[in-house]
Design an enzyme around this catalytic site. Structure first.
Site, PDB file in Angstrom:
ATOM      1  N   TYR A   1      27.518   4.115  -1.649  1.00 45.07           N
ATOM      2  CA  TYR A   1      27.764   5.345  -2.407  1.00 45.07           C
ATOM      3  C   TYR A   1      28.519   6.344  -1.544  1.00 45.07           C
ATOM      4  O   TYR A   1      29.034   7.336  -2.054  1.00 45.07           O
ATOM      5  CB  TYR A   1      26.456   5.991  -2.870  1.00 45.07           C
ATOM      6  CG  TYR A   1      25.621   5.177  -3.819  1.00 45.07           C
ATOM      7  CD1 TYR A   1      26.081   3.976  -4.367  1.00 45.07           C
ATOM      8  CD2 TYR A   1      24.344   5.595  -4.173  1.00 45.07           C
ATOM      9  CE1 TYR A   1      25.291   3.232  -5.230  1.00 45.07           C
ATOM     10  CE2 TYR A   1      23.556   4.865  -5.043  1.00 45.07           C
ATOM     11  CZ  TYR A   1      24.026   3.679  -5.566  1.00 45.07           C
ATOM     12  OH  TYR A   1      23.236   2.950  -6.417  1.00 45.07           O
TER      13      TYR A   1
ATOM     14  N   LEU B   1       9.510   8.356 -10.880  1.00 47.19           N
ATOM     15  CA  LEU B   1      10.769   8.894 -11.371  1.00 47.19           C
ATOM     16  C   LEU B   1      11.483   9.641 -10.265  1.00 47.19           C
ATOM     17  O   LEU B   1      10.874  10.425  -9.533  1.00 47.19           O
ATOM     18  CB  LEU B   1      10.525   9.822 -12.572  1.00 47.19           C
ATOM     19  CG  LEU B   1      11.769  10.077 -13.419  1.00 47.19           C
ATOM     20  CD1 LEU B   1      11.447  10.012 -14.900  1.00 47.19           C
ATOM     21  CD2 LEU B   1      12.399  11.416 -13.079  1.00 47.19           C
ATOM     22  N   GLY B   2      12.773   9.344 -10.120  1.00 45.70           N
ATOM     23  CA  GLY B   2      13.557   9.972  -9.068  1.00 45.70           C
ATOM     24  C   GLY B   2      14.962  10.271  -9.522  1.00 45.70           C
ATOM     25  O   GLY B   2      15.304  10.127 -10.703  1.00 45.70           O
ATOM     26  N   LEU B   3      15.793  10.675  -8.577  1.00 42.19           N
ATOM     27  CA  LEU B   3      17.182  11.013  -8.853  1.00 42.19           C
ATOM     28  C   LEU B   3      18.095   9.979  -8.219  1.00 42.19           C
ATOM     29  O   LEU B   3      17.999   9.704  -7.022  1.00 42.19           O
ATOM     30  CB  LEU B   3      17.522  12.394  -8.282  1.00 42.19           C
ATOM     31  CG  LEU B   3      18.964  12.854  -8.517  1.00 42.19           C
ATOM     32  CD1 LEU B   3      19.141  13.335  -9.954  1.00 42.19           C
ATOM     33  CD2 LEU B   3      19.358  13.960  -7.538  1.00 42.19           C
ATOM     34  N   GLY B   4      19.005   9.419  -9.001  1.00 36.55           N
ATOM     35  CA  GLY B   4      20.035   8.547  -8.474  1.00 36.55           C
ATOM     36  C   GLY B   4      21.292   9.337  -8.184  1.00 36.55           C
ATOM     37  O   GLY B   4      21.630  10.272  -8.925  1.00 36.55           O
TER      38      GLY B   4
ATOM     39  N   HIS C   1      21.720  -4.561  -1.394  1.00 40.24           N
ATOM     40  CA  HIS C   1      22.363  -4.010  -2.582  1.00 40.24           C
ATOM     41  C   HIS C   1      22.880  -5.069  -3.540  1.00 40.24           C
ATOM     42  O   HIS C   1      22.790  -4.916  -4.764  1.00 40.24           O
ATOM     43  CB  HIS C   1      23.521  -3.094  -2.149  1.00 40.24           C
ATOM     44  CG  HIS C   1      23.904  -2.084  -3.177  1.00 40.24           C
ATOM     45  ND1 HIS C   1      24.558  -0.915  -2.856  1.00 40.24           N
ATOM     46  CD2 HIS C   1      23.726  -2.044  -4.517  1.00 40.24           C
ATOM     47  CE1 HIS C   1      24.765  -0.200  -3.960  1.00 40.24           C
ATOM     48  NE2 HIS C   1      24.285  -0.868  -4.976  1.00 40.24           N
TER      49      HIS C   1
ATOM     50  N   MET D   1       4.815   5.239  -4.212  1.00 41.78           N
ATOM     51  CA  MET D   1       6.194   5.558  -4.568  1.00 41.78           C
ATOM     52  C   MET D   1       6.227   6.313  -5.893  1.00 41.78           C
ATOM     53  O   MET D   1       5.544   5.930  -6.843  1.00 41.78           O
ATOM     54  CB  MET D   1       6.988   4.245  -4.707  1.00 41.78           C
ATOM     55  CG  MET D   1       8.431   4.411  -5.095  1.00 41.78           C
ATOM     56  SD  MET D   1       9.273   2.793  -5.151  1.00 41.78           S
ATOM     57  CE  MET D   1      10.948   3.325  -5.490  1.00 41.78           C
TER      58      MET D   1
ATOM     59  N   GLY E   1       0.776  -1.235   0.000  1.00 42.84           N
ATOM     60  CA  GLY E   1       0.000   0.000   0.000  1.00 42.84           C
ATOM     61  C   GLY E   1       0.801   1.275   0.000  1.00 42.84           C
ATOM     62  O   GLY E   1       0.226   2.364  -0.088  1.00 42.84           O
ATOM     63  N   VAL E   2       2.122   1.187   0.092  1.00 39.81           N
ATOM     64  CA  VAL E   2       2.974   2.382   0.078  1.00 39.81           C
ATOM     65  C   VAL E   2       3.020   2.963  -1.338  1.00 39.81           C
ATOM     66  O   VAL E   2       3.192   2.232  -2.313  1.00 39.81           O
ATOM     67  CB  VAL E   2       4.397   2.041   0.563  1.00 39.81           C
ATOM     68  CG1 VAL E   2       5.364   3.183   0.295  1.00 39.81           C
ATOM     69  CG2 VAL E   2       4.378   1.711   2.054  1.00 39.81           C
TER      70      VAL E   2
END
Length: 290
Positions: A51, A18-21, A109, A15, A12-13
């Site tokens: 990272y 489109l985002g920034l890596g 990861h 999201m 149900g979350v």
């Protein structure tokens, strides 16, 4: 973001699509970069323990004027923190660096080390409210199924390299019965000119008055995948974000599907034993805190 610009995970979350890596962004430059992205309208930021820039993301979260509950922060547990107890400790460290009480999406990861213990830690963090959704990154085929079959909480997300030349159709079919969504890293094949200058892509882009990057991103997001392109330029960030407004026709989508497999994955073969050895020693070589 509007409903059309988001997906809903199996728990149900909601999201953003489109985002920034921020892979390979120096920690010192990360805060400014992420603040610029948030100002442009980005709400999804993807980082990772390996990272080494979670602190920079945290500084941006703390200093931006967007409420925390309107942001969606993803990070990932690295191999050197594998195993239940080590992973739990690393999650607390990520929360501290990110200056937040919770992580929206937490992934394993890489498919190395005690991944079963790590996933138990992710489940605990989810149940304790420290994480809102969990999943896997770079788990291929059988490794994904092995994890999904062993746990009652199925991965909400699988993050793998996905772009026009590597569309992951078989992977999407594999993970769908588990309620798992695909998240694309390398959605522009790391800016490879072969993809961005491909005549099939540029012709469709010209027909819409769009860029090749926008076509490549729209192809993914319009199918319910999440994409996290990387850019350090505000103009390019804004351009990429506008891909969510681009509507491709059924014929154009079919034409773009014909590009699948035109080139091998651009970055890594995660079945390569030499890559496994490299990744297992990655933290010791590259972690600036050691």
């Amino acid at each position: 973001m509007t409903k059309e610009h988001t997906i809903t995970l199996s728990n149900g979350v909601t999201m953003p699509k489109l985002g920034l890596g921020v892979f390979q962004v120096d920690n010192a430059a990360t805060a400014s970069l992420v603040k610029n992205a948030i100002a442009c309208g980005y709400r999804l930021i993807d980082t990772a323990q390996a990272y080494y820039n979670e602190a920079g993301v945290g500084d941006a979260i703390a200093s931006c004027k967007v409420p925390r509950d309107q942001l969606f922060i993803t990070t990932k547990v690295w191999i050197s923190n594998a195993g239940e107890q080590a992973a739990l400790r690393s999650i607390e460290e990520s929360l501290r660096k990110l200056q937040t009480d919770y992580i929206d999406l937490l992934l394993i990861h890489q498919a190395y080390g005690d991944v079963f213990g790590t996933y138990r830690a992710l489940e605990q963090a989810l149940q304790q409210g420290k994480v809102r959704a969990i999943g896997l990154s770079n788990f291929l085929g059988g490794r994904f199924v092995d994890m999904a079959e062993h746990f009652s909480i199925k991965p909400h997300i699988l993050q793998v390299e996905t772009n026009l030349y590597c569309q992951q159709q078989a992977t999407r079919e594999l993970i769908a019965p588990y309620g798992t969504h695909l998240m694309a890293w390398g959605p522009l094949s790391h800016g490879a000119q072969a993809l961005l200058s491909d005549p099939v892509v540029t012709e469709i882009a010209a027909a819409h008055g769009a860029t090749a990057a926008q076509v490549a991103l729209s192809f993914l997001t319009s199918q319910g995948m999440v994409a996290i392109p990387k850019s350090s330029h505000v103009e390019r960030m804004e351009e990429n974000l506008r891909a969510l407004e681009l509507v491709l026709s059924a014929d154009e989508m079919a034409t773009l599907r014909s590009l699948d497999g035109k080139q091998a994955p651009a970055v890594r073969d995660f079945n390569d034993p030499q890559l496994a050895k490299f990744l297992l020693g990655y933290d010791a070589q590259f972690n600036p805190e050691r």
